[in-house]
Design a protein around this motif. Structure first.
Motif, PDB file in Angstrom:
ATOM      1  N   VAL B 137      -3.135  -5.789 -70.697  1.00 29.90           N
ATOM      2  CA  VAL B 137      -4.270  -5.612 -71.607  1.00 29.90           C
ATOM      3  C   VAL B 137      -5.535  -6.147 -70.951  1.00 29.90           C
ATOM      4  CG1 VAL B 137      -5.302  -6.431 -73.756  1.00 29.90           C
ATOM      5  CG2 VAL B 137      -2.954  -5.586 -73.755  1.00 29.90           C
ATOM      6  N   ALA B 140      -6.675  -3.899 -68.072  1.00 28.66           N
ATOM      7  CA  ALA B 140      -6.872  -2.479 -68.342  1.00 28.66           C
ATOM      8  C   ALA B 140      -8.273  -2.039 -67.930  1.00 28.66           C
ATOM      9  CB  ALA B 140      -6.646  -2.194 -69.821  1.00 28.66           C
ATOM     10  N   GLN B 143      -9.571   2.989 -71.570  1.00 28.94           N
ATOM     11  CA  GLN B 143      -9.142   2.857 -72.960  1.00 28.94           C
ATOM     12  C   GLN B 143      -7.659   3.204 -73.113  1.00 28.94           C
ATOM     13  OE1 GLN B 143     -10.517   1.710 -75.586  1.00 28.94           O
ATOM     14  NE2 GLN B 143     -12.634   1.475 -74.923  1.00 28.94           N
ATOM     15  N   GLN B 145      -5.262   3.016 -70.854  1.00 25.66           N
ATOM     16  CA  GLN B 145      -4.431   1.927 -70.332  1.00 25.66           C
ATOM     17  C   GLN B 145      -4.336   0.797 -71.354  1.00 25.66           C
ATOM     18  OE1 GLN B 145      -6.508   1.009 -66.639  1.00 25.66           O
ATOM     19  NE2 GLN B 145      -4.633   1.510 -65.508  1.00 25.66           N
ATOM     20  N   ALA B 146      -5.472   0.473 -71.946  1.00 24.60           N
ATOM     21  CA  ALA B 146      -5.497  -0.615 -72.912  1.00 24.60           C
ATOM     22  C   ALA B 146      -4.603  -0.286 -74.108  1.00 24.60           C
ATOM     23  CB  ALA B 146      -6.926  -0.877 -73.369  1.00 24.60           C
ATOM     24  N   ARG B 147      -4.618   0.998 -74.512  1.00 22.43           N
ATOM     25  CA  ARG B 147      -3.837   1.415 -75.677  1.00 22.43           C
ATOM     26  C   ARG B 147      -2.332   1.293 -75.372  1.00 22.43           C
ATOM     27  NH1 ARG B 147      -2.946   6.477 -78.314  1.00 22.43           N
ATOM     28  NH2 ARG B 147      -3.884   7.633 -76.613  1.00 22.43           N
ATOM     29  N   ALA B 150      -1.448  -2.340 -75.221  1.00 19.52           N
ATOM     30  CA  ALA B 150      -1.476  -2.969 -76.539  1.00 19.52           C
ATOM     31  C   ALA B 150      -0.185  -2.707 -77.302  1.00 19.52           C
ATOM     32  CB  ALA B 150      -2.673  -2.457 -77.339  1.00 19.52           C
TER      33      ALA B 150
END
Lengths: 410, 462
Positions: B137, B140, B143, B145-147, B150
């Motif tokens: 996270v 990342a 976005q 990757q972050a999702r 997460a």
């Protein structure tokens, strides 16, 4: 009063672990004292007089390979030998034997009393003596000081032992023998973290009042496989055990009397070992199981005492009698002694190094029961281990340690 | 299990900012924070989950160091599971250093990298997969990757694996019991039942492992080589994809001599674009070295984007190139703004040269038309079968993938052994190996847990 000898090793308690520790220490040349409350109860088996079983049998053989004594003694006094897991690979095959309880005891005593470097001392150890953080010996309740460089504690269920039968409870190490109260106080006084454990035993039956025709015969092996590598053959007469089952009527009696069970009324605070659940535990926790297995095990050639393996209980005596008689074949059985639960102190195993020496007091070591390893049959392994590590400077193996949870069953 | 000592660190990035946060975790966190702060209201700090306005004061001099917001998280309801205090100072490195020094002087120890998360793991606040997701996270870059990270942080991977592990433990319990408790009156499940369960677990694991084929791109990104004959517009496509005039574009064939690398992202997946020298036969030494590099780039790339000039008939060199590029290629017909001579089936006078309509996209680097379709096509090519379940959990980490693959291998060995009626203890070796491999993702299953399960499944003991 001081004893004349300065011992290398003092072993407190003469059960499986104590006998092994004392024997091995003496055999590798250490001046050793074995202190027991009663010399007649050296090698006394408080539970069923069986040695070995899955995993435990391996340990007995390891103890034998390390020069221990119990393999030879059971080979000399066993009345039924069975090699378990015969259909499986050699790694998981395990010998199991039942001893003639009295023969085992006297044979163990005979061998220990003729062992060089080993003094057997009768008395109650009241205190561990130490200077700074180094153990110096023990003090008996009569004031006698026994000096020693190291002390091995193998006290089983005796530390602060408290027996429960129904609503009755009294201090005892095991049936008919006093508990070690002062020693327990001393252990706590040193600052060891302690806790309470509980174990139990079934009522003993009069074999003459059993209808064996209602049971399934379980013979021993045709050709007994010995425990000890030094035993060639076992020719002694082998006796049969018998397998039977409890039933719902038995369970009903237990359920109806749970309020009189110290286990369920909250009288017993100690935690029970999971391998030795009492019959009331089994009935409550596995209520869907309609019957539980019982092994009837004769305790020897010269006795009619029978050990009903599988119905360990601390219910009130009259309840014990009532439910036992609901078992097919035991309708008219006579109870010789009631079963009981015993609670006792143990020392947190984190107080020990892997060599079993305590971290607080150098030279003081503890064994299985005394450190929450409540399975009778693996204590000798720890006993002999400790004796060996105590004298490790004499051995090629400088350090023998317990490595992880290698004993995975009771 | 809790640590004895209290750790501290500045948790915000180095440099100046509006706020800088210093975090304390451990048994003395509250006491240390109390010793350096003076409350406006004068009340004690021990009320949890309440942001309070405080003045950090140097007890030695009585000097006010900073005005801060202080929040206390009481064990076990904190990130680490221990007592945690967060001190939000003004974002000055000087002030943060000074406050850090003050808490260190009062018994805190500087935290090792990742130690707060380690403690969270140690105290079972999060499992191993989640601990790893914390890093993902934070790292990342898109976005998307972050999702994905997460979700793992929320424990979705563990939630998928846990029931599989439970079934595996169940199988082990039955086999182990039949070896260890022969004298007890128990009835372990028969091999055929266990085999069915084993197959189910293996299949579910294979599905998870397969998600890595896309997951690894999400985490690590992928290489996309733009290849084609000279002057088909590779550099224009390159510039259009990265959104800047990075590569020199002229109407002269062979302008790009050396491979050019630039990072961007496509649909949230990081990508390294490689603009390559146009491939043709040449006697120019520099150009031919560039062409060799182009071929190397094609070989190394995860996907090659073959650019054809749609305003010209297919050239022999186009066909040779198409033959030499792996099947994972995507073909773009550039210059769709001009009158086109080839269509999506690559038809010309000599016939049809591609049966795969789905790999051909019509674009114009000049106008930008068709680029949305191109990026969609690239994303689909990357995600493969996973496209349909893109929102499902996926493995993004090579270590995790290796562990799952290892478990699958051990399980299929175990199945084979069980089918051959091999001894239970031998089968168990493989099953325990598989369990250990899965443990690398979610944390270990201890021998004691298995024993506990045995004793709660069967009535064992005399």
């Amino acid at each position: 009063m001081k004893s004349a000898t300065l011992f290398d090793v003092i072993v407190i308690g003469a059960g499986h672990a104590g006998c092994e520790a004392a024997y091995i220490a003496a055999r590798i040349g250490a001046a050793t004292a074995l202190v027991t409350l009663d010399t007649n109860s050296i090698g006394q088996m408080s539970c069923n007089p069986a040695i070995g079983g899955i995993a435990k049998g391996h340990l007995v053989r390891e103890v034998d390979a390390l020069g221990g004594i119990m393999g030879e003694v059971i080979d000399a006094t066993g009345i039924q030998f069975r090699l378990l897991n015969r259909s499986r690979g050699p790694a998981v095959q395990s010998p199991r034997a039942q001893a003639d309880r009295n023969l085992y005891r006297s044979e163990m005593r005979r061998r220990l009393s003729t062992t060089q470097n080993l003094s057997i001392i009768e008395g109650e150890v009241a205190a561990i003596k130490f200077t700074g953080t180094r153990v110096t010996g023990v003090e008996l309740s009569d004031g006698t000081i026994i000096e020693g460089r190291s002390v091995v504690l193998t006290t089983g269920t005796f530390l602060n032992g408290l027996i429960h039968v129904g609503k009755k409870s009294f201090q005892a190490g095991r049936s008919g023998e006093p508990a070690s109260i002062k020693l327990a106080e001393c252990i706590r006084g040193i600052g060891f973290k302690t806790g309470r454990l509980k174990t139990g035993t079934p009522p003993r039956l009069d074999g003459r009042t059993i209808d064996y025709s209602k049971f399934e015969r379980q013979p021993g092996d045709e050709r007994p496989v010995p425990f000890s590598f030094k035993t060639d053959t076992i020719d002694r007469k082998q006796i049969d055990c018998f397998i039977g089952y409890t039933n719902e009527a038995v369970h009903d009696v237990i359920r109806n009397n749970l309020d009189k069970s110290p286990l369920y009324s909250g009288d017993i605070k100690g935690v029970g070992p999971r391998y030795c659940p009492s019959i009331e535990d089994k009935v409550v926790k596995f209520s869907q199981k309609l019957r539980h297995q019982i092994f009837l095990e004769p305790e020897g050639y010269q006795t009619y005492e029978v050990y009903p393996n599988g119905i360990s209980t601390s219910m009130a005596e009259e309840v014990q009698q009532e439910f036992v008689r609901k078992i097919a074949g035991l309708e008219n059985v006579k109870l010789l002694r009631p079963g009981y639960a015993v609670e006792y102190d143990f020392v947190d195993p984190r107080e020990l190094f892997a060599t079993l020496e305590t971290k607080r007091v150098a030279g003081l070591s503890m064994q299985a029961r005394s450190t929450a390893h409540p399975a009778t049959k693996k204590q000798p392994a720890r006993g002999s281990l400790r004796a060996l590590t105590l004298r490790s400077h004499r051995l090629v193996a400088r350090r023998l340690c317990l490595t992880g949870p290698r004993v995975i069953s009771a | 299990m809790y640590s004895d000592d209290t750790i501290a660190a500045i948790s915000t990035p180095p440099g100046r900012g509006g706020i800088g946060v210093l975090r304390l975790s451990g048994p003395a966190a509250l006491q240390i924070a109390t010793s350096i702060s003076r409350s406006e209201s004068g009340g004690p700090l021990n009320k949890a989950n309440l942001a309070r306005f405080e003045k950090v004061t140097d007890p030695a001099t009585g000097e006010i160091v900073d005005e801060v917001i202080l929040t206390y998280f009481k064990t076990p309801h904190s990130y680490t599971g221990e007592d945690v205090v967060e001190i939000s100072c003004h974002g000055s490195p000087i002030i943060l250093e000074r406050v850090l020094r003050m808490v260190l002087d009062r018994g805190a120890r500087i935290a090792e990298p990742g130690e707060f998360t380690f403690r969270a793991f140690f105290n079972k606040r999060i499992d191993l997969a989640q601990a790893q997701a914390v890093r993902d996270v934070i790292n990342a870059q898109t976005q998307y990757q972050a999702r994905v990270a997460a979700k793992q942080l929320g424990g979705e991977l563990s939630a998928r694996l846990t029931p599989l592990k439970d079934t595996l433990v169940e199988i082990i319990v039955h086999l182990e019991s039949s070896v260890e408790f022969v004298e007890d009156d128990i009835s372990p499940e028969v091999a055929s039942t266990l085999l069915v369960k084993l197959s189910d677990v293996t299949e579910a694991l294979i599905e998870i492992a397969d998600s890595f084929s896309f997951g690894r791109y999400v985490k690590e990104g992928f290489d996309l080589a733009i290849v084609g004959r000279p002057n088909v517009g590779k550099s224009s496509v390159f510039n259009r994809l990265i959104g800047s005039d990075r590569a020199i574009v002229t109407e002269l064939p062979g302008t790009t001599r050396d491979a050019l690398y630039e990072s961007t992202s496509i649909s949230g997946v990081p990508v390294r674009l490689i603009d390559t020298a146009g491939i043709r036969e040449t006697i120019d030494r520099v150009e031919s070295i560039g062409i060799t590099r182009s071929r190397a780039a094609i070989a190394d790339a995860d996907i090659s984007l073959v650019i054809l000039d749609a305003s010209l008939p297919l050239h022999r060199e186009d066909l040779e190139l198409l033959d030499s590029v792996p099947e994972t290629r995507i073909i773009a017909l550039n210059k769709s703004d001009l009158p086109n001579l080839i269509d999506e089936r690559l038809c010309d006078d000599t016939g049809t040269h591609s049966g795969q309509l789905d790999s051909v996209v019509r674009i114009s680097a000049l106008t930008g038309s068709g680029f949305e379709g191109l990026t969609t096509r690239i994303f689909e090519r990357l995600s493969g079968d996973a496209a349909a379940e893109r929102d499902d959990i996926m493995l993004t980490d090579a270590r995790q993938h290796a562990a799952v693959r290892k478990a699958i291998g051990q399980l299929s060995d175990a199945r084979g052994l069980l089918e051959q009626r091999e001894l239970e203890e031998i089968v168990l070796l493989k099953l325990r190996g598989a369990l250990a491999s899965l443990g690398e993702l979610t944390g270990e299953t201890l021998n004691d847990d298995i024993l506990g399960q045995i004793f709660s499944t069967f009535c064992i003991g005399k």
